[in-house]
Write a protein that holds these residues in place. Structure first.
Motif, PDB file in Angstrom:
ATOM      1  N   ALA A  41       0.822  -1.237   0.019  1.00  0.00           N
ATOM      2  CA  ALA A  41       0.027   0.019  -0.147  1.00  0.00           C
ATOM      3  C   ALA A  41       0.732   1.322  -0.102  1.00  0.00           C
ATOM      4  N   THR A  42       2.189   1.293   0.697  1.00  0.00           N
ATOM      5  CA  THR A  42       3.012   2.307   0.358  1.00  0.00           C
ATOM      6  C   THR A  42       3.775   2.442  -0.788  1.00  0.00           C
ATOM      7  N   SER A  43       3.110   2.156  -2.031  1.00  0.00           N
ATOM      8  CA  SER A  43       3.856   2.343  -3.323  1.00  0.00           C
ATOM      9  C   SER A  43       4.192   4.019  -3.598  1.00  0.00           C
ATOM     10  N   TRP A  44       3.558   4.743  -3.096  1.00  0.00           N
ATOM     11  CA  TRP A  44       4.055   6.248  -2.971  1.00  0.00           C
ATOM     12  C   TRP A  44       5.512   6.645  -2.700  1.00  0.00           C
ATOM     13  N   LEU A  45       6.138   5.376  -1.910  1.00  0.00           N
ATOM     14  CA  LEU A  45       7.444   5.705  -1.507  1.00  0.00           C
ATOM     15  C   LEU A  45       8.402   5.519  -2.697  1.00  0.00           C
ATOM     16  N   THR A  46       8.011   4.850  -3.908  1.00  0.00           N
ATOM     17  CA  THR A  46       8.553   4.631  -5.234  1.00  0.00           C
ATOM     18  C   THR A  46       8.474   6.070  -6.076  1.00  0.00           C
ATOM     19  N   LYS A  47       7.985   6.788  -5.428  1.00  0.00           N
ATOM     20  CA  LYS A  47       7.859   7.918  -6.712  1.00  0.00           C
ATOM     21  C   LYS A  47       8.900   9.038  -6.287  1.00  0.00           C
ATOM     22  N   ALA A  48       9.594   9.571  -7.227  1.00  0.00           N
ATOM     23  CA  ALA A  48      10.619  10.425  -6.752  1.00  0.00           C
ATOM     24  C   ALA A  48      10.339  11.429  -5.746  1.00  0.00           C
ATOM     25  N   TRP A  49       9.317  12.128  -5.689  1.00  0.00           N
ATOM     26  CA  TRP A  49       8.787  12.950  -4.760  1.00  0.00           C
ATOM     27  C   TRP A  49       8.911  12.642  -3.280  1.00  0.00           C
ATOM     28  N   ALA A  50       8.791  11.290  -2.969  1.00  0.00           N
ATOM     29  CA  ALA A  50       8.837  10.792  -1.817  1.00  0.00           C
ATOM     30  C   ALA A  50      10.334  10.108  -1.518  1.00  0.00           C
ATOM     31  N   GLY A  51      10.299   8.941  -2.317  1.00  0.00           N
ATOM     32  CA  GLY A  51      11.544   8.174  -2.129  1.00  0.00           C
ATOM     33  C   GLY A  51      12.893   8.882  -2.184  1.00  0.00           C
ATOM     34  N   ALA A  52      13.132   9.507  -3.391  1.00  0.00           N
ATOM     35  CA  ALA A  52      14.192  10.185  -3.576  1.00  0.00           C
ATOM     36  C   ALA A  52      14.485  11.379  -2.431  1.00  0.00           C
ATOM     37  N   LEU A  53      13.485  12.034  -1.965  1.00  0.00           N
ATOM     38  CA  LEU A  53      13.652  13.129  -1.018  1.00  0.00           C
ATOM     39  C   LEU A  53      14.245  12.413   0.213  1.00  0.00           C
ATOM     40  N   ILE A  54      13.671  10.961   0.770  1.00  0.00           N
ATOM     41  CA  ILE A  54      14.308  10.361   1.944  1.00  0.00           C
ATOM     42  C   ILE A  54      15.772  10.305   1.706  1.00  0.00           C
ATOM     43  N   VAL A  55      15.958   9.765   0.596  1.00  0.00           N
ATOM     44  CA  VAL A  55      17.622   9.564   0.439  1.00  0.00           C
ATOM     45  C   VAL A  55      18.352  10.670   0.506  1.00  0.00           C
ATOM     46  N   LEU A  56      17.989  11.790  -0.055  1.00  0.00           N
ATOM     47  CA  LEU A  56      18.712  12.925  -0.001  1.00  0.00           C
ATOM     48  C   LEU A  56      18.746  13.342   1.496  1.00  0.00           C
ATOM     49  N   LEU A  57      17.571  13.272   2.200  1.00  0.00           N
ATOM     50  CA  LEU A  57      17.504  13.963   3.577  1.00  0.00           C
ATOM     51  C   LEU A  57      18.440  13.050   4.431  1.00  0.00           C
ATOM     52  N   LEU A  58      18.514  11.949   4.193  1.00  0.00           N
ATOM     53  CA  LEU A  58      19.367  10.868   5.109  1.00  0.00           C
ATOM     54  C   LEU A  58      20.896  11.404   4.690  1.00  0.00           C
ATOM     55  N   ASN A  59      21.065  11.397   3.537  1.00  0.00           N
ATOM     56  CA  ASN A  59      22.403  11.551   3.088  1.00  0.00           C
ATOM     57  C   ASN A  59      23.092  12.916   3.815  1.00  0.00           C
ATOM     58  N   THR A  60      22.367  14.080   3.302  1.00  0.00           N
ATOM     59  CA  THR A  60      22.894  15.149   3.951  1.00  0.00           C
ATOM     60  C   THR A  60      22.985  15.123   5.407  1.00  0.00           C
ATOM     61  N   ALA A  61      21.812  14.594   6.068  1.00  0.00           N
ATOM     62  CA  ALA A  61      21.866  14.669   7.546  1.00  0.00           C
ATOM     63  C   ALA A  61      23.324  13.801   8.204  1.00  0.00           C
ATOM     64  N   ALA A  62      23.723  12.813   7.399  1.00  0.00           N
ATOM     65  CA  ALA A  62      25.066  12.245   7.695  1.00  0.00           C
ATOM     66  C   ALA A  62      26.146  13.073   7.610  1.00  0.00           C
ATOM     67  N   TYR A  63      26.256  13.987   6.554  1.00  0.00           N
ATOM     68  CA  TYR A  63      27.435  14.840   6.202  1.00  0.00           C
ATOM     69  C   TYR A  63      27.448  16.245   7.015  1.00  0.00           C
ATOM     70  N   SER A  64      26.097  16.628   7.135  1.00  0.00           N
ATOM     71  CA  SER A  64      25.918  17.720   8.109  1.00  0.00           C
ATOM     72  C   SER A  64      25.953  17.508   9.478  1.00  0.00           C
ATOM     73  N   ALA A  65      25.938  16.126  10.134  1.00  0.00           N
ATOM     74  CA  ALA A  65      26.000  15.563  11.515  1.00  0.00           C
ATOM     75  C   ALA A  65      27.694  15.540  11.820  1.00  0.00           C
ATOM     76  N   GLU A  66      28.338  15.241  10.636  1.00  0.00           N
ATOM     77  CA  GLU A  66      29.923  15.242  10.785  1.00  0.00           C
ATOM     78  C   GLU A  66      30.453  16.763  11.015  1.00  0.00           C
ATOM     79  N   ILE A  67      29.740  17.557  10.099  1.00  0.00           N
ATOM     80  CA  ILE A  67      30.176  19.041  10.433  1.00  0.00           C
ATOM     81  C   ILE A  67      30.018  19.498  11.608  1.00  0.00           C
ATOM     82  N   PHE A  68      28.752  19.292  12.332  1.00  0.00           N
ATOM     83  CA  PHE A  68      28.230  19.834  13.530  1.00  0.00           C
ATOM     84  C   PHE A  68      28.864  19.212  14.683  1.00  0.00           C
ATOM     85  N   PHE A  69      29.346  17.833  14.484  1.00  0.00           N
ATOM     86  CA  PHE A  69      30.080  17.214  15.447  1.00  0.00           C
ATOM     87  C   PHE A  69      31.338  17.888  15.567  1.00  0.00           C
TER      88      PHE A  69
END
Length: 279
Positions: free
Chosen positions: A119-147
């Protein structure tokens, strides 16, 4: 069709407003400028949402990694290592495969805010799934900066706050937090710029555009195929991103000036764009 008509018909096509059919013949430079600019709406959506949500996740990860408790520190360290240690394009691919194949195999995956099922096929669309990946990726790099900024906060400032009788929460809010932001902001500016540039990878990922309403590179590739001339469409994309980069530098410089308003002008750290050649 005049350029004014093109703007009227295609300026908001990327979000489903205006003419549905793309021009197939007699494609002009105005057509390419307007439609690629329309596609930039999605690049802005990916960048702004990932930056806004990833900022708070990054701060939480940085604080967790700086904690003495290994139950907080170790998960944060592994999260940062995982997303900084693997290429962003591979993360797009693995996320898409997880969002598609796991539900088909009947294997639920709980993400916290939702559970991946058929039922969560909406996660396979770019507006949701790609956003989640970008969010997690930038959070990891930014966390290293803030650390790194957290570790660079002068201990004398913290000791002075403790001597003044501040609680740990008040010390973090009034001493550690503003100092951390001030120290991390120039490097965080570069991460924000790189994030917006990385939104172009969404086109090459497995996440499909919703109703063929793609980003800037989606339209640039379309025009390059139709005109057999990539030396118009792709430089237009580059031009839009140069303008976006200049805008980001200006906005982040204003914030940096605000963060350092208490310092003399000669000791303020200026925001400079340092491109990351290898990531």
């Amino acid at each position: 069709m005049s350029c004014a008509q093109t703007i009227q018909e295609y300026a908001l096509r990327a979000i489903g407003i205006g003419e549905r059919l793309l021009p197939r013949s007699d494609i002009t430079v105005c057509d390419q400028f307007v439609l690629i600019g329309s596609g930039m709406i999605w690049n802005l959506y990916f960048g702004l949402c990932a930056l806004a949500l990833g900022f708070f996740l990054a701060v939480g990860l940085a604080v967790a990694r700086n904690a003495a408790n290994p139950l907080l520190r170790k998960p944060a360290e592994w999260f940062i290592f995982l997303f900084r240690g693997s290429p962003l394009f591979i993360q797009f691919f693995l996320a898409y495969e997880a969002f598609v194949l796991l539900p088909r195999a009947g294997i639920p995956l709980n993400l916290g805010f939702t559970e991946i099922t058929v039922a969560t096929s909406w996660l396979t669309k770019a507006w949701a799934g790609a956003l989640i990946v970008l969010l997690l990726n930038t959070a990891a790099y930014s966390a290293e900066i803030f650390f790194g900024a957290l570790r660079a906060v002068p201990k004398g400032d913290i000791e002075a706050a403790e001597a003044y009788g501040m609680s740990p929460a008040t010390t973090f809010r009034r001493v550690i937090w503003p100092t951390m932001l001030r120290l991390a902001w120039p490097a965080y500016t570069n991460e924000a710029i790189f994030l917006f540039h990385a939104t172009t990878l969404v086109y090459f990922s497995g996440f499909p555009a919703w109703r063929q309403e793609g980003d800037a590179l989606y339209y640039a590739n379309y025009f390059a195929d139709k005109t057999f001339n990539p030396f118009v469409a792709y430089p237009i994309v580059a031009g839009y991103f140069v303008l976006l980069t200049l805008t980001l530098i200006g906005l982040f410089s204003l914030i940096n000036r605000r963060l350092n308003r208490h310092l003399p002008k000669e000791s303020r750290r200026r925001v400079r764009y340092r491109p990351q050649l290898i990531r």
